[in-house]
Enzyme design. Structure first.
Site, PDB file in Angstrom:
ATOM      1  N   TRP A 182       0.909  -1.255  -0.028  1.00  0.00           N
ATOM      2  CA  TRP A 182      -0.079  -0.026   0.040  1.00  0.00           C
ATOM      3  C   TRP A 182       0.812   1.214   0.075  1.00  0.00           C
ATOM      4  O   TRP A 182       0.442   2.389  -0.611  1.00  0.00           O
ATOM      5  CB  TRP A 182      -0.878  -0.155   1.104  1.00  0.00           C
ATOM      6  CG  TRP A 182      -1.784   1.299   1.463  1.00  0.00           C
ATOM      7  CD1 TRP A 182      -3.064   1.132   0.746  1.00  0.00           C
ATOM      8  CD2 TRP A 182      -1.645   2.316   1.945  1.00  0.00           C
ATOM      9  NE1 TRP A 182      -3.491   2.390   1.093  1.00  0.00           N
ATOM     10  CE2 TRP A 182      -2.662   3.236   1.621  1.00  0.00           C
ATOM     11  CE3 TRP A 182      -0.567   2.905   2.735  1.00  0.00           C
ATOM     12  CZ2 TRP A 182      -2.808   4.405   2.332  1.00  0.00           C
ATOM     13  CZ3 TRP A 182      -0.576   4.371   3.134  1.00  0.00           C
ATOM     14  CH2 TRP A 182      -1.865   5.134   3.041  1.00  0.00           C
ATOM     15  N   HIS A 183       2.122   1.282   0.781  1.00  0.00           N
ATOM     16  CA  HIS A 183       2.925   2.323   0.687  1.00  0.00           C
ATOM     17  C   HIS A 183       3.415   2.681  -0.532  1.00  0.00           C
ATOM     18  O   HIS A 183       4.145   3.984  -0.678  1.00  0.00           O
ATOM     19  CB  HIS A 183       4.068   2.170   1.853  1.00  0.00           C
ATOM     20  CG  HIS A 183       3.417   2.292   3.104  1.00  0.00           C
ATOM     21  ND1 HIS A 183       2.639   1.342   4.005  1.00  0.00           N
ATOM     22  CD2 HIS A 183       3.143   3.379   4.128  1.00  0.00           C
ATOM     23  CE1 HIS A 183       2.300   1.904   5.043  1.00  0.00           C
ATOM     24  NE2 HIS A 183       2.685   3.074   5.194  1.00  0.00           N
ATOM     25  N   GLY A 184       3.691   1.824  -1.459  1.00  0.00           N
ATOM     26  CA  GLY A 184       4.428   2.137  -2.605  1.00  0.00           C
ATOM     27  C   GLY A 184       4.447   0.914  -3.614  1.00  0.00           C
ATOM     28  O   GLY A 184       4.516   0.046  -3.036  1.00  0.00           O
TER      29      GLY A 184
END
Lengths: 472, 428
Positions: free
Chosen positions: A324-326
């Site tokens: 989700w963070h990247g």
């Protein structure tokens, strides 16, 4: 647009507050409409094209929510189909805009698939946040945790709400359902929101940005001149930057929300005083962890279906949290890194840890959190591994340089402020004496004014670029 | 409260406390709102009411103006929106970026805020601001920890290649480099300041320069550093990276002695104080408004009005060496031979032909040029702007000697001398 900019503070904010409060209190529907329109402008300011993508998301989820509401009682099967369609569309949009190139780049490594085209896509700001928010609406309606929002303006306002649009906290529908229909903006709540906003502004501009500059300075040190102490100072500065940046932004969001009569969840609870990694994740980006817990972990069965399934569920959640963070391998690794640590603590180490002195618990936690940030910050894994080596004396010029000594001495006070601000000391004092001490209340009042003026000075200064005529 | 809402507790705890004393704190809440919203509204209004500025003297650059929606205001509103460039600019984000720049550049009381940030950083005992370090004796310098010595070597290689060709034509090439303030002001640096990188850079530069066969190296750092330590005269400006006129004079003495010529004594000049309010670029960067101004002087001599300085770039020429119009502006250092230009010539009005010196330089040579002009007819070029063959220039102008005089800081950041190699093949 971001909150920590001159045009937000001295154009957008006064104008939108004026528009909002010009609408009489009893016409909440119209206030919601003002919120929707101003939020779209807020988003369109930085993403003039993707604002249409966001409107599409609103339309899809409005319709899906509406249909789920209709079918929920009489035709659960149809309701479920609509829910699945909504999930596929939302995740499809997110997957395409955020992850398409990542998947293609990796597929291309397979012989014979080199023809696959990568696209010139820019990541729509905040898409990871507002997609999750929109999803939570349809799911909550399906589960009966929230009621259908028939008013498009109110629903649009929920998805686009500018305070938390770009960087959270991720609001779940059932938390604000009521507030969209009934909320009271009061002087007390507004003042409280202003204090929270100013605290966040100070965190972001006076602490995060300055620590970030130091980190960038250390990052720029040529590889053959690095030192052990330098590598640690750099990582500590980044550790401070990411926390104060993110939590400062969340505070500003919560503060702005309060000014408008909303109450959002706390997103950070002093994560750097955690005594274990498990504890850390209860305090870090709380709204994301709760989202994953509520909409992924528990639906998968949580910890109720035996040890194997529990660990499988944890693995899925932490893989997704990282991803989700990247769209890059280092974020996935970062998520799995925490999976391993958490399982380790869950299995047996947590019990041992509790018996250790508190200082060791903190030391253990921060050590692994800092190493985690190393995975997080270097998208290029090999550069990250070089830095990791530097921290332990591999490939460094010396242990410490004169430059490090100079920096340490001149940053002592700043570092002390960072450490203090990472602990709840100030908050505890504020809570304890707020009701009894008028000096504290007036101090907070003056503090807000000072913070506004000083942060403005930092913002103006960062644009102050003397043209250096001696540089080529 | 049910279990789910318990998660709100942190915020709710605060709100409960605040609600409990809501009556007591009401006046404080109201003042908080008036103060904060007042500040926001006042600065918003000031921003839009105050007239915009075109140019920032402090920063030596043009400021962003209010971005126009469209320059041509004919046609209906819809036409303007749809056909004009406005939509393009809006879509690609340029328009909003320009608004952001406009806000930053035209913000009211900009200098005040820049100074306030300087105070805030200094109050945190950081010893400086924006990479500018507060030193002893009122000096401020730019911190430069990691100069790139490899780029210096590349510059030296280009210089040597040029010198070898010149030498075969009987033209001698001299090389002198001015130290950065941090190099020269060692004795005034704050405690613990990392000076080591300066030593490393200069040792390597000196060793390599001394090994050059065709280029004659002139050491400037040691004599100037010694003069600063002696403390009788100010060698570098306190607020700028340039040397003072006296520093330039000392450099001139070293150069003359290396060329085997006799320099004029200090007593042969008359010192004219031309400004007591020179604030240099270091000062502008540092935002430390409490640091006082520098004094600027010219070293005049009897017949200095008998010289003409001609700026090829602008076609302007003036008597003597000084463009005094710059003294009215912030950028006073540019009054020396009219600042940065590609080519400047200095000759005697009488038409007297003297030995001809090609001075290849950057801004450090500006204040040294008047001293050299007393001995040579000068052709002065700046390789940042002069993009022709220097070898051809030497031949066309009948140059007798070449002096390369510039700032070591420029040589660490760019391979500015590579252009010296241009046109060498035709020469040899």
């Amino acid at each position: 647009m971001v909150f920590s900019s001159l045009e937000f503070l001295f154009l957008y904010l006064p104008v939108t507050l004026l528009l909002y409060f010009m609408v009489p209190k009893k016409h909440l529907k119209w206030r919601n409409l003002v919120l929707l329109v101003t939020s779209l402008i807020f988003y369109g300011w930085g993403e003039p094209v993707y604002v249409f993508l966001m409107m599409a998301t609103i339309a899809v989820d409005y319709v899906c929510g509406y249909l789920v509401g209709i079918y929920r009682e009489d035709n659960p099967k149809a309701a479920k189909q609509v829910l699945i369609a909504s999930i596929i569309i939302n995740l499809g949009i997110l997957g395409f805009f955020k992850y398409y190139n990542f998947f293609i780049d990796n597929l291309k490594l397979i012989p014979g698939l080199g023809f696959l085209p990568t696209l010139d896509l820019e990541l729509p700001i905040g898409i990871s946040f507002y997609t999750f928010q929109a999803l939570s609406y349809v799911i909550d309606v399906y589960r009966g945790d929230g009621s259908v929002q028939k008013n498009v303006a109110a629903f649009g306002a929920y998805v686009t709400l500018y305070p938390q649009l770009i960087a959270g906290p991720i609001v779940r529908y059932h938390d604000v359902d009521e507030m969209l229909r009934k909320r009271s903006e009061t002087v007390m709540l507004f003042a409280s929101g202003m204090r929270t906003f100013c605290a966040g502004l100070a965190k972001k501009i006076l602490l995060a940005n300055v620590a970030g500059q130091m980190w960038n300075g250390y990052l720029a040190v040529p590889v053959d001149e690095r030192t052990v102490v330098g590598a640690w100072i750099g990582m500590l500065c980044y550790t401070a930057q990411i926390y104060f940046d993110f939590s400062g932004y969340s505070d500003m969001a919560i503060g702005l929300g309060k000014m408008l009569g909303f109450r959002f969840l706390e997103n950070f609870n002093y994560p750097y005083i955690a005594k274990s990694i498990t504890d850390f994740w209860r305090r870090w980006h709380i709204s994301l962890s709760s989202w994953f817990r509520e909409y992924v972990y528990i639906p998968l069965g949580g910890n109720r279906k035996g040890q194997f399934n529990t660990y499988r569920n944890l693995l899925i959640v932490w893989f997704l949290t990282g991803f989700w963070h990247g769209a890059s391998w280092n974020y996935i690794l970062w998520g799995l890194y925490y999976f391993v640590l958490l399982v380790f603590e869950k299995a047996f180490f947590g019990k041992i840890l509790q018996k250790l002195p508190a200082a060791l618990q903190h030391l253990y936690t921060m050590f692994f959190v800092i190493l985690g940030w190393l995975l997080f910050v270097f998208e290029d894994l090999s550069a990250g591994m070089v830095w990791l080596g530097n921290m332990f004396g591999v490939g460094t010029l010396s242990f410490i340089s004169q430059s490090n000594v100079y920096d340490l001495v001149h940053s002592l006070l700043f570092f002390a402020i960072l450490v203090l601000a990472s602990t709840p000391i100030a908050k505890k004092l504020f809570y304890r004496y707020y009701a009894s001490s008028s000096a504290l209340r007036w101090g907070a009042c003056i503090g807000c004014g000072l913070i506004l003026v000083i942060t403005t000075a930092y913002l103006v200064d960062s644009s102050f670029n003397p043209f250096l005529y001696f540089r080529f | 409260m049910d279990g789910k809402n318990m998660i709100l507790s942190e915020q709710d705890k605060l709100l409960l406390i605040q609600q409990k004393c809501a009556k007591k704190s009401r006046s404080c809440d109201i003042v908080t709102l008036i103060l904060t919203l007042g500040l926001i509204v006042v600065f918003t209004l000031l921003f839009w009411i105050l007239p915009d500025k075109n140019f920032s003297e402090q920063e030596n650059r043009v400021l962003q103006q209010l971005p126009k929606i469209q320059s041509n205001f004919s046609g209906s509103f819809m036409e303007r929106l749809t056909e004009g460039k406005f939509l393009d600019r809006l879509v690609n984000g340029k328009y909003t970026a320009e608004i952001a720049d406009y806000y930053a550049d035209q913000f009211p009381a900009r200098d005040f805020f820049v100074g306030l940030k300087g105070i805030s950083e200094a109050a945190q005992l950081k010893g400086g601001n924006n990479g500018v370090v507060i030193c002893e004796d009122g000096y401020i310098i730019t911190r430069e920890d990691y100069p790139d010595a490899n780029t210096v070597s590349a510059n030296l290689a280009a210089i040597e290649e040029f010198s070898a060709v010149m030498e075969s034509d009987g033209v001698l090439v001299y090389l002198a480099m001015a130290g950065r303030p941090v190099d020269v002001l060692e004795s005034s640096l704050p405690a613990l300041y990392p000076y080591e990188s300066s030593e490393v850079l200069w040792k390597r530069f000196r060793d390599e320069s001394n090994r050059l066969e065709s280029t004659r190296y002139i050491e400037l750092l040691e004599p100037l550093k010694a003069a600063h330590e002696a403390g009788e005269q100010q060698i570098y400006y306190r607020t700028d990276h340039h040397w003072t006129t006296h520093g330039a004079y000392l450099a001139y003495r070293e150069i003359m002695s290396a060329m085997g010529m006799e320099a004029y004594e200090i007593g042969d000049f008359e010192i004219e104080v031309v400004s007591d309010s020179f604030y240099g670029t270091t000062w502008s960067n540092g935002g430390m408004k409490w640091i006082g101004a520098d004094e600027m002087v010219y070293y005049r001599f009897g017949d200095d009005m008998e010289y003409t300085t001609s700026v090829a770039d602008t076609g302007i020429s003036f008597d003597s060496f000084y463009d005094r119009s710059y003294l009215e502006k912030k950028d006073k250092y540019s009054s020396f031979i009219s600042g940065n230009n590609a080519r400047v010539d200095i000759t005697k009005k009488t038409g007297e032909k003297r030995e001809k010196l090609l001075l290849i330089k950057d801004s450090f040579a500006h204040s040294a040029a008047p001293f050299l002009a007393r001995h040579f007819d000068l052709v002065i070029i700046d390789l940042r702007y002069f993009k022709e063959s220097c070898a051809a220039l030497v031949r066309e102008e009948g140059i007798d000697r070449v002096l390369i005089l510039n700032y070591i800081g420029s040589n660490t950041s760019s391979n500015v001398h590579s252009i010296l190699k241009f046109g060498l093949e035709q020469e040899s």
